[in-house]
Design a protein around this motif. Structure first.
Motif, PDB file in Angstrom:
ATOM      1  N   LEU A  86     -14.622  -5.857  -8.797  1.00  0.00           N
ATOM      2  CA  LEU A  86     -15.383  -4.608  -8.983  1.00  0.00           C
ATOM      3  C   LEU A  86     -15.211  -4.053 -10.399  1.00  0.00           C
ATOM      4  O   LEU A  86     -15.977  -3.191 -10.818  1.00  0.00           O
ATOM      5  N   PHE A 132       2.339  19.215 -13.010  1.00  0.00           N
ATOM      6  CA  PHE A 132       2.741  20.113 -11.920  1.00  0.00           C
ATOM      7  C   PHE A 132       3.945  19.518 -11.242  1.00  0.00           C
ATOM      8  O   PHE A 132       4.210  18.320 -11.365  1.00  0.00           O
ATOM      9  N   ALA A 157      -3.450   9.045 -13.024  1.00  0.00           N
ATOM     10  CA  ALA A 157      -3.634   8.254 -11.806  1.00  0.00           C
ATOM     11  C   ALA A 157      -4.324   6.933 -12.127  1.00  0.00           C
ATOM     12  O   ALA A 157      -5.016   6.820 -13.139  1.00  0.00           O
ATOM     13  N   PRO A 158      -4.174   5.937 -11.252  1.00  0.00           N
ATOM     14  CA  PRO A 158      -4.928   4.690 -11.423  1.00  0.00           C
ATOM     15  C   PRO A 158      -6.437   4.958 -11.453  1.00  0.00           C
ATOM     16  O   PRO A 158      -6.906   5.983 -10.937  1.00  0.00           O
ATOM     17  N   ILE A 159      -7.178   4.023 -12.052  1.00  0.00           N
ATOM     18  CA  ILE A 159      -8.645   4.151 -12.023  1.00  0.00           C
ATOM     19  C   ILE A 159      -9.253   3.253 -10.947  1.00  0.00           C
ATOM     20  O   ILE A 159     -10.421   3.411 -10.610  1.00  0.00           O
ATOM     21  N   HIS A 160      -8.461   2.354 -10.380  1.00  0.00           N
ATOM     22  CA  HIS A 160      -9.002   1.460  -9.349  1.00  0.00           C
ATOM     23  C   HIS A 160      -7.841   0.811  -8.624  1.00  0.00           C
ATOM     24  O   HIS A 160      -6.760   0.622  -9.204  1.00  0.00           O
ATOM     25  N   LEU A 161      -8.078   0.460  -7.362  1.00  0.00           N
ATOM     26  CA  LEU A 161      -7.156  -0.455  -6.685  1.00  0.00           C
ATOM     27  C   LEU A 161      -7.959  -1.326  -5.725  1.00  0.00           C
ATOM     28  O   LEU A 161      -9.047  -0.935  -5.299  1.00  0.00           O
ATOM     29  N   GLY A 162      -7.425  -2.492  -5.445  1.00  0.00           N
ATOM     30  CA  GLY A 162      -8.160  -3.425  -4.587  1.00  0.00           C
ATOM     31  C   GLY A 162      -8.900  -4.461  -5.423  1.00  0.00           C
ATOM     32  O   GLY A 162      -8.410  -4.899  -6.466  1.00  0.00           O
ATOM     33  N   ILE A 187       0.225   6.600  -6.867  1.00  0.00           N
ATOM     34  CA  ILE A 187      -0.904   7.493  -7.176  1.00  0.00           C
ATOM     35  C   ILE A 187      -0.409   8.935  -7.220  1.00  0.00           C
ATOM     36  O   ILE A 187      -0.750   9.707  -8.122  1.00  0.00           O
ATOM     37  N   GLN A 188       0.434   9.298  -6.244  1.00  0.00           N
ATOM     38  CA  GLN A 188       0.975  10.665  -6.247  1.00  0.00           C
ATOM     39  C   GLN A 188       1.766  10.931  -7.527  1.00  0.00           C
ATOM     40  O   GLN A 188       1.611  11.967  -8.167  1.00  0.00           O
ATOM     41  N   SER A 229      -0.370  10.797 -10.886  1.00  0.00           N
ATOM     42  CA  SER A 229      -1.304  11.929 -10.972  1.00  0.00           C
ATOM     43  C   SER A 229      -0.669  13.129 -11.665  1.00  0.00           C
ATOM     44  O   SER A 229      -1.360  13.947 -12.260  1.00  0.00           O
ATOM     45  N   SER A 244       0.812  -1.213   0.000  1.00  0.00           N
ATOM     46  CA  SER A 244       0.000   0.000   0.000  1.00  0.00           C
ATOM     47  C   SER A 244       0.850   1.270   0.000  1.00  0.00           C
ATOM     48  O   SER A 244       0.483   2.267  -0.615  1.00  0.00           O
ATOM     49  N   ALA A 258       1.647   1.839  -3.482  1.00  0.00           N
ATOM     50  CA  ALA A 258       0.427   2.205  -4.210  1.00  0.00           C
ATOM     51  C   ALA A 258       0.124   3.688  -4.001  1.00  0.00           C
ATOM     52  O   ALA A 258      -0.189   4.417  -4.951  1.00  0.00           O
ATOM     53  N   ILE A 259       0.241   4.157  -2.752  1.00  0.00           N
ATOM     54  CA  ILE A 259      -0.014   5.577  -2.453  1.00  0.00           C
ATOM     55  C   ILE A 259       1.000   6.443  -3.185  1.00  0.00           C
ATOM     56  O   ILE A 259       0.647   7.433  -3.837  1.00  0.00           O
ATOM     57  N   LEU A 308      -1.775  -4.905  -2.939  1.00  0.00           N
ATOM     58  CA  LEU A 308      -3.015  -4.520  -3.613  1.00  0.00           C
ATOM     59  C   LEU A 308      -2.746  -4.519  -5.114  1.00  0.00           C
ATOM     60  O   LEU A 308      -1.724  -3.981  -5.555  1.00  0.00           O
TER      61      LEU A 308
END
Lengths: 257, 257
Positions: free
Chosen positions: B192, B257, B183-188, B171-172, B175, B164, B167-168, B214
């Motif tokens: 789903l 950015f 950014a990812p569209i899903h995790l986990g 995402i940063q 993005s 995780s 993963a965090i 994950l």
């Protein structure tokens, strides 16, 4: 109401409740006050552990003003409640510190998750504990804090359940606000933090977690309170939980980018 | 080697392999070429679906140069492999498009995950498919793309397993790069997204997923190829998978950015 007007109301005894939702555009702060003899160690503890302990302001010894956070703050009277700890035990609850103020007291104001919760709400990310009218769920973890002098202990986290789309969005949003705990420290399996049961929080209330949601964990401002307590200092003061310092600092001004 | 020197080598027949790892600081691009009659619909499709189809460059009708991506690009010769589709079926594999070039062809260059993978690697985030010497795992989902004219179908995603904390961080990092899927569209939970078994990817290779990880899902550049195929156009051309256009655009210059 402006933060200044709100603090005047508190100072005059006109507000003795939790400050959640008060002056929502402005940052609120966790409070720690301790004698200068332990202040340097505590400041190093915060520097070592910036995610649970982001420092918004540190006073000079004896200073009860906090000019960096608001022009007329009197830290002795402007919070609606205080806890006084002696030898690590809660000895007293107060609404005024003027009688016990010491010239060697150093004030620490620490960022609070209310700020990023406002940013999440404005971005349309629902927060379950607010929907359910409860306090956020908080847990002790098995993640040790960096140690400084007598201050150590384990990280405390707050948890907000979210569908993955909102979890990703909330990582983006809170990453912009390192001064108020910043990005989550974990998401997914609670056991990886040593949390056995999400429905049995150590602080706050349990909230509903749906099957399609991930628990998302942020470093929590209860961590420094735990560190203060476990250090068993002869004397330390904190805000009463939920009864925060309302500052003149706009939440939006805390964005790092 | 510079991207320009690399493209010259390809143009002279000196490189006919996948381009993963070539000129790593520079962005590589997915390629789609189709007649002007369908180009406006395809461009709307990309605009509607920016996460799988981020447009790095679009040529004028008939133009085989791509001056916005590199000064001397000849899109007809500078990729190490092409697929030619007729009526939605792969009809031919080529290494040169000069014989079949049409004055109504419109070129689309679409951002590629190689760019963000370089950023993740530089940040110390391990990528399992690279560790295991495999292609990334890709899956069809049950998430419908926005439709434009004959182009539709479902989103295709790539998956990278991570603890995780990574993963965090990923995402940063991703993005900051909306031009290369963002950014990812899903995790986990893969279910789903309608993915029944992570070990049975629809494209690429399966990789190991550990119990403390994950799966993190990004929108994938195979999505527009699927949309092109399912539209059953009389004629469409893409790069051969993995055999990308190497551009002069620095990955780092794509940061929003």
């Amino acid at each position: 109401m402006t933060p200044q007007a709100f603090r005047h109301q508190v100072r005059q005894g006109g507000f003795r409740k939790p400050t959640a939702g008060v002056c929502g555009d402005y940052a609120q702060a966790n409070l720690a006050i301790l004698p200068q003899a332990q202040a340097a160690d505590f400041m190093r503890f915060c520097q070592l552990n910036p995610k649970p302990c982001p420092l918004l302001g540190v006073g000079e010894p004896g200073q009860w003003q906090m000019p960096m956070l608001g022009e007329d703050i009197d830290i002795r009277t402007d919070l609606p409640g205080y806890y006084v700890y002696r030898d690590g035990e809660r000895a007293e609850e107060r609404v005024d510190l003027r009688d016990i103020w010491q010239p060697d007291f150093v004030v620490f104001a620490i960022g609070c998750s209310f700020s990023f919760e406002q940013m999440l709400t404005q971005a349309g990310v629902p927060l379950r504990h607010i929907q359910e009218g409860r306090n956020v769920s908080m847990y002790r973890t098995n993640v040790p804090n960096g140690r400084a002098g007598p201050f150590g202990g384990d990280l405390v986290v707050s948890m907000r359940p979210m569908v993955s789309r909102d979890a990703i969005r909330s990582i983006q949003i809170t990453s912009r606000f390192p001064a108020v705990h910043g990005a989550p420290i974990h998401l997914g399996d609670p056991a990886l933090l040593g949390i056995a049961d999400l429905q049995a929080p150590d602080y706050g209330d349990a909230v509903t977690v749906h099957a399609d949601e991930l628990p998302v964990f942020w470093a929590c401002g209860v961590t420094p309170q735990e560190a203060l307590r476990s250090a068993k200092l002869p004397l330390a003061i904190t805000h009463k939980p939920g009864h925060m310092l309302v500052t003149d600092v706009l939440n939006s001004s805390l964005a790092a980018f």
